[in-house]
Design an enzyme around this catalytic site. Structure first.
Site, PDB file in Angstrom:
ATOM      1  N   SER A   5       4.123 -35.534   9.038  1.00 24.90           N
ATOM      2  CA  SER A   5       3.707 -35.709   7.773  1.00 24.90           C
ATOM      3  C   SER A   5       2.929 -34.346   7.199  1.00 24.90           C
ATOM      4  CB  SER A   5       2.628 -36.702   7.249  1.00 24.90           C
ATOM      5  OG  SER A   5       1.881 -36.550   5.859  1.00 24.90           O
ATOM      6  N   HIS A  30       8.074 -35.849   6.400  1.00 21.48           N
ATOM      7  CA  HIS A  30       7.638 -36.918   5.504  1.00 21.48           C
ATOM      8  C   HIS A  30       6.763 -36.092   4.624  1.00 21.48           C
ATOM      9  CE1 HIS A  30       5.984 -41.192   4.917  1.00 21.48           C
ATOM     10  NE2 HIS A  30       4.788 -40.434   4.440  1.00 21.48           N
ATOM     11  N   ASP A  32       4.208 -36.461   1.241  1.00 23.21           N
ATOM     12  CA  ASP A  32       3.183 -37.586   0.628  1.00 23.21           C
ATOM     13  C   ASP A  32       3.009 -37.062  -0.829  1.00 23.21           C
ATOM     14  OD1 ASP A  32       2.553 -39.533   2.597  1.00 23.21           O
ATOM     15  OD2 ASP A  32       1.963 -37.857   3.583  1.00 23.21           O
ATOM     16  N   MET A  34       1.212 -37.885  -4.216  1.00 14.33           N
ATOM     17  CA  MET A  34       0.220 -38.808  -4.791  1.00 14.33           C
ATOM     18  C   MET A  34      -0.112 -38.129  -5.856  1.00 14.33           C
ATOM     19  SD  MET A  34      -2.205 -39.088  -1.526  1.00 14.33           S
ATOM     20  CE  MET A  34      -1.766 -39.181   0.240  1.00 14.33           C
ATOM     21  N   HIS A  63       7.635 -39.841   0.266  1.00 12.42           N
ATOM     22  CA  HIS A  63       6.964 -41.177   0.117  1.00 12.42           C
ATOM     23  C   HIS A  63       6.118 -41.073  -1.172  1.00 12.42           C
ATOM     24  CE1 HIS A  63       3.386 -43.474   2.107  1.00 12.42           C
ATOM     25  NE2 HIS A  63       3.992 -44.316   1.089  1.00 12.42           N
ATOM     26  N   MET A  65       3.625 -42.184  -3.719  1.00 11.63           N
ATOM     27  CA  MET A  65       2.530 -42.994  -4.054  1.00 11.63           C
ATOM     28  C   MET A  65       2.192 -42.791  -5.364  1.00 11.63           C
ATOM     29  SD  MET A  65       0.652 -42.644  -0.647  1.00 11.63           S
ATOM     30  CE  MET A  65       1.739 -40.946   0.018  1.00 11.63           C
ATOM     31  N   MET A 134       2.558 -49.901   5.871  1.00 12.80           N
ATOM     32  CA  MET A 134       1.259 -48.917   5.896  1.00 12.80           C
ATOM     33  C   MET A 134       0.118 -49.373   6.961  1.00 12.80           C
ATOM     34  SD  MET A 134       1.994 -46.285   3.800  1.00 12.80           S
ATOM     35  CE  MET A 134       0.316 -45.757   4.062  1.00 12.80           C
ATOM     36  N   ASP A 172       3.496 -45.909   8.952  1.00 12.06           N
ATOM     37  CA  ASP A 172       2.855 -44.533   8.340  1.00 12.06           C
ATOM     38  C   ASP A 172       1.061 -44.992   8.448  1.00 12.06           C
ATOM     39  OD1 ASP A 172       2.071 -42.378   7.273  1.00 12.06           O
ATOM     40  OD2 ASP A 172       2.964 -42.711   5.088  1.00 12.06           O
TER      41      ASP A 172
HETATM   42  C1  DX5 Z   1      -1.339 -41.736   3.716  1.00 12.64           C
HETATM   43  C2  DX5 Z   1      -0.053 -41.063   4.035  1.00 12.64           C
HETATM   44  C3  DX5 Z   1       0.192 -40.634   5.436  1.00 12.64           C
HETATM   45  C4  DX5 Z   1      -0.580 -39.468   5.963  1.00 12.64           C
HETATM   46  C5  DX5 Z   1      -0.761 -40.206   7.501  1.00 12.64           C
HETATM   47  O1  DX5 Z   1      -1.465 -42.225   2.516  1.00 12.64           O
HETATM   48  O2  DX5 Z   1       0.784 -41.768   3.663  1.00 12.64           O
HETATM   49  O3  DX5 Z   1       1.670 -40.268   5.448  1.00 12.64           O
HETATM   50  O4  DX5 Z   1       0.034 -38.299   5.915  1.00 12.64           O
HETATM   51  O5  DX5 Z   1      -1.556 -39.179   8.104  1.00 12.64           O
HETATM   52  P1  DX5 Z   1      -2.222 -39.625   9.563  1.00 12.64           P
HETATM   53  O6  DX5 Z   1      -0.982 -39.736  10.451  1.00 12.64           O
HETATM   54  O7  DX5 Z   1      -3.228 -38.826   9.714  1.00 12.64           O
HETATM   55  O8  DX5 Z   1      -2.748 -41.207   9.421  1.00 12.64           O
HETATM   56 ZN    ZN Z   2       3.051 -41.181   3.887  1.00 15.53          ZN
END
Ligand code: DX5
Ligand code: ZN
Length: 218
Positions: A5, A30, A32, A34, A63, A65, A134, A172
């Protein structure tokens, strides 16, 4: 397969980070996304996904969110996401959303939070290319793995065999050398790792160590 990620990477040198991760053996990346509404943090959106697409040759997972993901699916597909992952908790009609993603071309993955029971997503599993468990509350990198989600992985393996569904099982959050073994043993196939890779000094060593532990445990 370990998907790094980018959440904690050096965004001032994004192209360099992408190249380093690819050279280190990342089979996919990956991203993220948000929105500061579905989760507290606001990260980035289409512009960054497009920028990563220009530097990367491996597949990209977006991903999402975000609230109201339906509005942006076509944009993320156009930006170059090979997998679009949406959250069950943020959708009014998960089946329709998953079918829209598939019609646009990318793989359609459904994510669900630690507090959401598997039963809530079972009605949509037949139209998932992937299911993302998750193992932390979404929103931040570097949190601790919640071992209670391991049972969800086992349930997903069982349901897939029982119904001959075809989804990949993904996880994840909080993945490290200590937690990847139990996750792989419980059925995780696509494993996202943020801090365990990005905070290590040597991306290649971090990815290969995680992959080796996962393949021995699977
Ligand atoms: C959290 C994200 C993850 C995050 C994981 O909301 O969806 O993808 O980057 O990071 P680690 O592996 O540090 O938990
Ligand atoms: Zn993620």
């Amino acid at each position: 397969m370990v998907l790094p990620s980018l959440l904690l990477c050096d965004f001032g040198h994004l192209a360099r980070e992408v190249t380093h991760l690819e050279e280190a053996g990342a089979a996919a990346l990956h991203l993220d996304v948000m929105d500061g509404r579905f989760v507290p943090q606001l990260t980035y959106g289409l512009v960054v996904v497009e920028a990563v697409r220009r530097s990367a040759s491996v597949p990209l997972e977006a991903h999402l969110m975000i609230e109201d993901a339906d509005r942006s699916l076509a944009d993320y597909a156009r930006a170059g996401a090979d997998i679009i992952t949406v959250h069950a908790e943020a959708l009014t009609d998960p089946r329709r959303t998953l079918e829209s993603i598939a019609a646009l071309g990318p793989k359609a993955h459904l994510a669900f939070n630690p507090g959401t029971p598997v039963e809530q997503i079972v009605p949509f599993l037949d139209c998932c290319d992937g299911v993302l468990v998750m193992s932390v509350e979404p929103g931040y990198g570097g949190q601790s793995f919640k071992p209670e989600v391991l049972a969800k992985l086992e349930t997903l393996v069982h349901l897939r065999a029982q119904h001959r569904w075809r989804y990949r099982i993904c996880i994840d959050g909080g993945i490290s050398a200590d937690t990847i073994g139990p996750a792989a043993a419980a059925g995780a196939e696509l494993i996202v790792a943020g801090s365990a890779v990005i905070r290590s000094k040597n991306y290649s060593h971090a990815i290969s160590t995680l992959e080796q532990i996962a393949s021995e445990a699977a």
